[in-house]
Design a protein around this motif. Structure first.
Motif, PDB file in Angstrom:
ATOM      1  N   ILE A   1       0.983  -0.994  -0.205  1.00 27.24           N
ATOM      2  CA  ILE A   1       0.067  -0.097  -0.121  1.00 27.24           C
ATOM      3  C   ILE A   1       0.827   1.313  -0.018  1.00 27.24           C
ATOM      4  CG2 ILE A   1      -1.899   1.302   1.177  1.00 27.24           C
ATOM      5  CD1 ILE A   1      -2.396  -1.576   2.682  1.00 27.24           C
ATOM      6  N   TYR A   2       0.677   2.180  -1.103  1.00 25.36           N
ATOM      7  CA  TYR A   2       1.596   3.541  -1.026  1.00 25.36           C
ATOM      8  C   TYR A   2       0.671   4.520  -0.606  1.00 25.36           C
ATOM      9  CZ  TYR A   2       4.037   0.081  -4.087  1.00 25.36           C
ATOM     10  OH  TYR A   2       4.846  -0.907  -4.602  1.00 25.36           O
ATOM     11  N   GLY A   3       1.355   5.541  -0.043  1.00 24.16           N
ATOM     12  CA  GLY A   3       0.701   6.764   0.323  1.00 24.16           C
ATOM     13  C   GLY A   3       1.565   7.654   1.224  1.00 24.16           C
ATOM     14  N   GLN A   4       0.864   8.311   2.189  1.00 29.82           N
ATOM     15  CA  GLN A   4       1.930   9.114   2.984  1.00 29.82           C
ATOM     16  C   GLN A   4       1.009   9.091   4.591  1.00 29.82           C
ATOM     17  OE1 GLN A   4       1.359  13.132   1.750  1.00 29.82           O
ATOM     18  NE2 GLN A   4      -0.455  13.420   2.704  1.00 29.82           N
ATOM     19  N   GLY A   5       1.772   9.295   5.498  1.00 28.59           N
ATOM     20  CA  GLY A   5       1.323   9.486   6.844  1.00 28.59           C
ATOM     21  C   GLY A   5       1.129   8.348   7.536  1.00 28.59           C
ATOM     22  N   PHE A   6       1.888   7.136   7.138  1.00 24.22           N
ATOM     23  CA  PHE A   6       1.933   5.972   7.804  1.00 24.22           C
ATOM     24  C   PHE A   6       2.584   6.001   9.113  1.00 24.22           C
ATOM     25  CE2 PHE A   6       1.071   4.373   3.256  1.00 24.22           C
ATOM     26  CZ  PHE A   6      -0.227   4.654   3.158  1.00 24.22           C
ATOM     27  N   ASP A   7       2.096   5.519  10.108  1.00 21.82           N
ATOM     28  CA  ASP A   7       2.853   5.436  11.425  1.00 21.82           C
ATOM     29  C   ASP A   7       2.684   4.133  12.112  1.00 21.82           C
ATOM     30  OD1 ASP A   7       4.711   6.396  13.226  1.00 21.82           O
ATOM     31  OD2 ASP A   7       3.429   8.006  14.026  1.00 21.82           O
ATOM     32  N   ALA A   8       3.742   3.347  12.406  1.00 18.34           N
ATOM     33  CA  ALA A   8       3.576   2.111  13.140  1.00 18.34           C
ATOM     34  C   ALA A   8       3.250   2.619  14.558  1.00 18.34           C
ATOM     35  CB  ALA A   8       4.815   1.270  13.064  1.00 18.34           C
ATOM     36  N   PRO A   9       2.147   1.922  15.246  1.00 23.28           N
ATOM     37  CA  PRO A   9       1.511   0.511  14.692  1.00 23.28           C
ATOM     38  C   PRO A   9       0.143   1.079  13.783  1.00 23.28           C
ATOM     39  CG  PRO A   9       0.821   0.965  17.068  1.00 23.28           C
ATOM     40  CD  PRO A   9       2.113   1.841  16.724  1.00 23.28           C
ATOM     41  N   VAL A  10      -0.115   0.285  12.991  1.00 25.40           N
ATOM     42  CA  VAL A  10      -1.097   0.693  12.010  1.00 25.40           C
ATOM     43  C   VAL A  10      -2.087  -0.556  12.149  1.00 25.40           C
ATOM     44  CG1 VAL A  10       0.131   2.039  10.518  1.00 25.40           C
ATOM     45  CG2 VAL A  10       0.039  -0.309   9.929  1.00 25.40           C
ATOM     46  N   ALA A  11      -3.163  -0.384  11.662  1.00 25.95           N
ATOM     47  CA  ALA A  11      -4.134  -1.789  11.361  1.00 25.95           C
ATOM     48  C   ALA A  11      -4.588  -1.375   9.791  1.00 25.95           C
ATOM     49  CB  ALA A  11      -5.404  -1.429  12.288  1.00 25.95           C
ATOM     50  N   VAL A  12      -4.677  -2.235   9.203  1.00 26.28           N
ATOM     51  CA  VAL A  12      -4.926  -2.241   7.395  1.00 26.28           C
ATOM     52  C   VAL A  12      -6.084  -3.265   7.399  1.00 26.28           C
ATOM     53  CG1 VAL A  12      -4.392  -2.801   5.470  1.00 26.28           C
ATOM     54  CG2 VAL A  12      -2.736  -1.679   7.151  1.00 26.28           C
ATOM     55  N   GLY A  13      -7.408  -2.796   6.652  1.00 28.04           N
ATOM     56  CA  GLY A  13      -8.201  -3.697   6.242  1.00 28.04           C
ATOM     57  C   GLY A  13      -8.304  -3.753   4.869  1.00 28.04           C
TER      58      GLY A  13
END
Length: 541
Positions: free
Chosen positions: A360-372
């Protein structure tokens, strides 16, 4: 892996979190006191008594000989209740950044979770435990609002009042335990009323740090089969009782969006509850929500306007006691762009084949994350600010229909989320091409060939007419079964040239194959013929 269905709920659950980030303070931490192990782990949470069915953030701060461990040090988290958001499993490994590793524990219902964190660095291994009690949503359980005082000498014996509500029982049926640096000792319960429990603190004379947080476990109704347990990891600290110097031990979360208004919990000691405190993110003052001696809750300021210098920057968070003017040590907080999804790879996958990784490409991702993925929580493999790699989880399906929907990403530490792009689970139809043999008796072995059959015996259901057959093996192209008894049991009358005892057709039935996992089914009508030994016709007198 196909059965990790519990992970389905994780994306929806994180919306109410105001959690914690993987970037921890870079400033020196307060000493942890008397342990003999050179490697120390301190565990913090933003909510030790979260509602059942939600998630709570856990931060492990790891030091070696008083200094933060190198970045990339692996911290293994395990739990005996619930699952971790990154893995959808009761265990997960998270690497440190600036000495801290962060995860989120999600509880499927009410219950007590024992969380353990273990790390190794420089040849030294350490571990720490934390109790999280997921509370029933009935709203009738006891609760603790604050401790008074929240600081006392290490020798113990401090009169401590736990203020709250719905308490019950007596000193004889109530237990109070204090845990500091991995050592647990009982305090003395003096009185119990509906709104307060008064105790004397346990002593830890071996502590030598200026401030050591102590986790408190309050157990009510020890005479009941199921006592009520409350976990209070940030309610009380040991140290110099006259200390008026604010000190930050942890910040939850340690990142938030440029828009501000991230709810941040600052854990430490020495915060003034009389004159009040000011909290600064860099040079910009934040809105203080509440203050206790060892915890300050604030809303982060926006990184626009007067706070423009904080845009996409990592800044120092400090606490200033207004009365004395004393300022705490600084702790890092990172301002980030809002979550946005721009593209996705491998967005169409078949349920009858092994799943492959999705980027998944994008911006603002910051661990921990949840993805659906189409509403199904995925297993997180790696996270960077612009790229997330996940592995799909087998969905719960019905009616043999394809499942399509948005891709969603949620930063668990802030609750910031975005939806975009599309992901599709392709459910291929079942096809039966041959049944061999197509004639036989109860107990015969029959091979059914075709395409897209279940990959496991547990998912394969085969019926001869209305009778379920015993499946001995199942592969995508072939299923072997034992023929079940037919519904016709009366021997047929022999038809010449057959004579008594010869096998003769007695019943013709449909054969149906169903994949329990997908709901797909295929039927061949009049596909199998049962035979029974025939009997000679009765002679005509």
């Amino acid at each position: 892996m196909r059965r990790i269905a519990i992970a389905l709920t994780l994306v929806a659950l994180v919306a109410g979190l105001y959690g914690c980030a993987a970037d921890a303070p870079t400033s020196p931490r307060p000493g942890s006191g008397g342990g003999s192990n050179a490697l120390q782990i301190n565990l913090f949470t933003n909510d030790a008594n979260p509602p059942a069915g939600t998630c709570t953030l856990i931060e492990a701060i790891v030091t070696l000989n008083g200094n933060t461990v190198p970045d990339g040090t692996s911290v293994a988290f395990s739990t005996d209740f619930g699952v971790f958001s990154q893995s959808g499993l009761p265990l997960v490994s998270v690497v440190t950044q600036n000495g801290a590793a962060v995860t989120a524990l999600c509880g499927p219902g009410a219950g007590t979770a024992k969380v353990r964190a273990t790390a190794t660095s420089g040849g030294s291994t350490g571990s720490s435990n934390l109790t999280i009690v997921f509370q029933s949503s009935s709203g009738t359980l006891p609760f603790v609002s604050f401790c008074s005082p929240s600081f006392g000498p290490k020798e113990g014996g401090t009169p401590l009042t736990l203020n709250g509500g719905r308490f019950f029982g007596s000193p004889g049926t109530t237990r109070i335990q204090f845990t500091a640096n991995g050592v647990t000792r009982d305090g003395i319960v003096q009185s119990v009323t509906a709104n307060a429990v008064t105790v004397l603190t346990a002593g830890f004379p071996e502590l030598n740090a200026p401030t050591t947080p102590a986790a408190i476990t309050l157990t009510l109704g020890t005479n009941f089969a199921q006592p009520v347990v409350l976990s209070l990891p940030s309610c009380f600290a040991y140290g110099a009782a006259s200390s008026g110097t604010p000190t930050i031990s942890a910040i939850l979360p340690s990142s938030g969006t440029n828009d501000g208004n991230t709810r941040v919990t600052i854990v430490g000691s020495g915060f003034s509850t009389t004159s009040g405190v000011q909290v600064f993110f860099g040079a910009v003052e934040a809105n203080v929500v509440s203050v206790s001696f060892n915890q300050v809750v604030v809303l982060s300021p926006p990184a626009f306007g007067a706070g423009a210098e904080n845009l996409n920057a990592t800044v120092q968070v400090t606490v200033r006691n207004i009365g004395s003017g004393v300022v705490s040590n600084g702790v890092d907080f990172r301002f980030t762009p809002a979550v946005q999804i721009t593209a996705i790879s491998n967005n169409v996958q078949r349920t009858d084949l092994p799943f492959t990784a999705v980027t998944i490409y994008g911006q603002g991702f910051d661990a921990p994350v949840a993805v659906g993925l189409a509403g199904v929580a995925a297993i997180i493999q790696s996270v960077s600010a612009t790229e997330i790699v996940v592995l799909p989880v087998f969905p719960l399906l019905s009616g043999c229909s394809n499942l399509s929907g948005d891709v969603t990403v949620t930063n668990i530490n802030t609750g910031d989320s975005a939806a975009g792009q599309s992901f599709t689970y392709i459910v291929p139809p079942l096809v039966i091409t041959d049944i061999d043999p197509a004639v036989g008796v109860t107990g015969d072995q029959v091979e059914i060939t075709g395409v897209n059959f279940p990959q496991s015996v547990a998912d394969a259901e085969v019926k001869f007419g209305s009778r379920t057959a015993f499946v001995t093996s199942s592969t995508p192209g072939s299923i072997f079964v034992t023929v079940p008894p037919g519904s016709v049991t009366t021997p047929p009358v022999c038809i010449l040239p057959n004579t008594g005892g010869d096998l003769q057709d007695s019943q013709v039935v449909d054969v149906t194959v169903t994949d329990r996992a997908t709901g797909c089914t295929a039927t061949v009508t009049q596909a199998f013929t049962y035979q029974l030994p025939c009997v000679d016709p009765t002679p005509v007198p």
